[in-house]
Design a protein around this motif. Structure first.
Motif, mmCIF file in Angstrom:
data_model
loop_
_atom_site.group_PDB
_atom_site.id
_atom_site.type_symbol
_atom_site.label_atom_id
_atom_site.label_comp_id
_atom_site.label_asym_id
_atom_site.label_seq_id
_atom_site.Cartn_x
_atom_site.Cartn_y
_atom_site.Cartn_z
ATOM 1 N N ASP A 64 7.823 -38.135 -97.362
ATOM 2 C CA ASP A 64 7.173 -37.700 -95.766
ATOM 3 C C ASP A 64 8.174 -36.110 -95.690
ATOM 4 O OD1 ASP A 64 8.058 -36.707 -93.328
ATOM 5 O OD2 ASP A 64 8.865 -38.217 -92.600
ATOM 6 N N LYS A 65 6.588 -35.311 -96.041
ATOM 7 C CA LYS A 65 7.340 -33.963 -96.209
ATOM 8 C C LYS A 65 7.808 -33.301 -94.823
ATOM 9 C CE LYS A 65 5.540 -30.313 -99.034
ATOM 10 N NZ LYS A 65 6.298 -30.618 -99.882
ATOM 11 N N LYS A 66 7.752 -33.975 -93.928
ATOM 12 C CA LYS A 66 9.303 -33.498 -92.761
ATOM 13 C C LYS A 66 10.274 -33.162 -93.505
ATOM 14 C CE LYS A 66 5.811 -32.653 -89.072
ATOM 15 N NZ LYS A 66 5.023 -33.732 -88.420
ATOM 16 N N LYS A 67 10.968 -34.344 -93.853
ATOM 17 C CA LYS A 67 11.969 -35.126 -94.314
ATOM 18 C C LYS A 67 12.216 -34.562 -95.295
ATOM 19 C CE LYS A 67 14.861 -39.007 -93.991
ATOM 20 N NZ LYS A 67 14.727 -40.810 -93.419
ATOM 21 N N TYR A 68 11.741 -34.566 -96.675
ATOM 22 C CA TYR A 68 12.263 -34.084 -97.688
ATOM 23 C C TYR A 68 11.029 -32.812 -97.994
ATOM 24 C CZ TYR A 68 13.873 -38.319 -97.708
ATOM 25 O OH TYR A 68 15.288 -39.599 -97.930
ATOM 26 N N PRO A 69 11.668 -31.653 -97.479
ATOM 27 C CA PRO A 69 10.140 -30.236 -97.653
ATOM 28 C C PRO A 69 10.505 -29.867 -98.398
ATOM 29 C CG PRO A 69 12.538 -29.392 -95.891
ATOM 30 C CD PRO A 69 12.479 -31.297 -96.717
#
Length: 113
Positions: free
Chosen positions: A61-66
């Protein structure tokens, strides 16, 4: 002549028994080795959840793990404990469980070199 047939029957039975006993011993010797094989970490395991582990780096998840990047994979992490060609191997963060080479977690650190 009756004795000869009985002798042959005993020899065949003895040979069959010895062959089967040897095969059974081989199976018994192999089973414990298979039992020692490490289990794979599941994405739902407590450690996996706390580290955000995914079997495939593309599913992070790119939002959770930028800070995550798809080039970051377990196989190129400093904590990877296998060979580059291994599909699953140990990791310093996961104890005795194996993780996927194509996986990722937030503990990822670039392998030196």
């Amino acid at each position: 002549m009756g004795n000869t047939n009985q002798s042959k029957a005993r020899v065949l039975t003895r040979r069959t028994f010895i062959g089967r006993a040897a095969a059974g011993a081989c199976v018994i010797a192999i089973v414990p080795v298979a039992a020692w094989a490490a289990a794979h970490a599941e994405e739902s395991d407590e450690t996996s959840v706390s580290l955000g582990y995914r079997h495939d780096t593309k599913n992070v998840d790119k939002k959770k793990y930028p800070k995550h990047d798809v080039s970051q994979r377990c196989v190129n992490c400093a904590m990877w404990q296998g060979a580059a060609a291994d599909p699953w191997a140990g990791c310093a963060m996961f104890g005795r469980k194996h993780i996927a080479a194509q996986g990722w977690c937030q503990a990822w650190a670039k392998k030196p070199g």
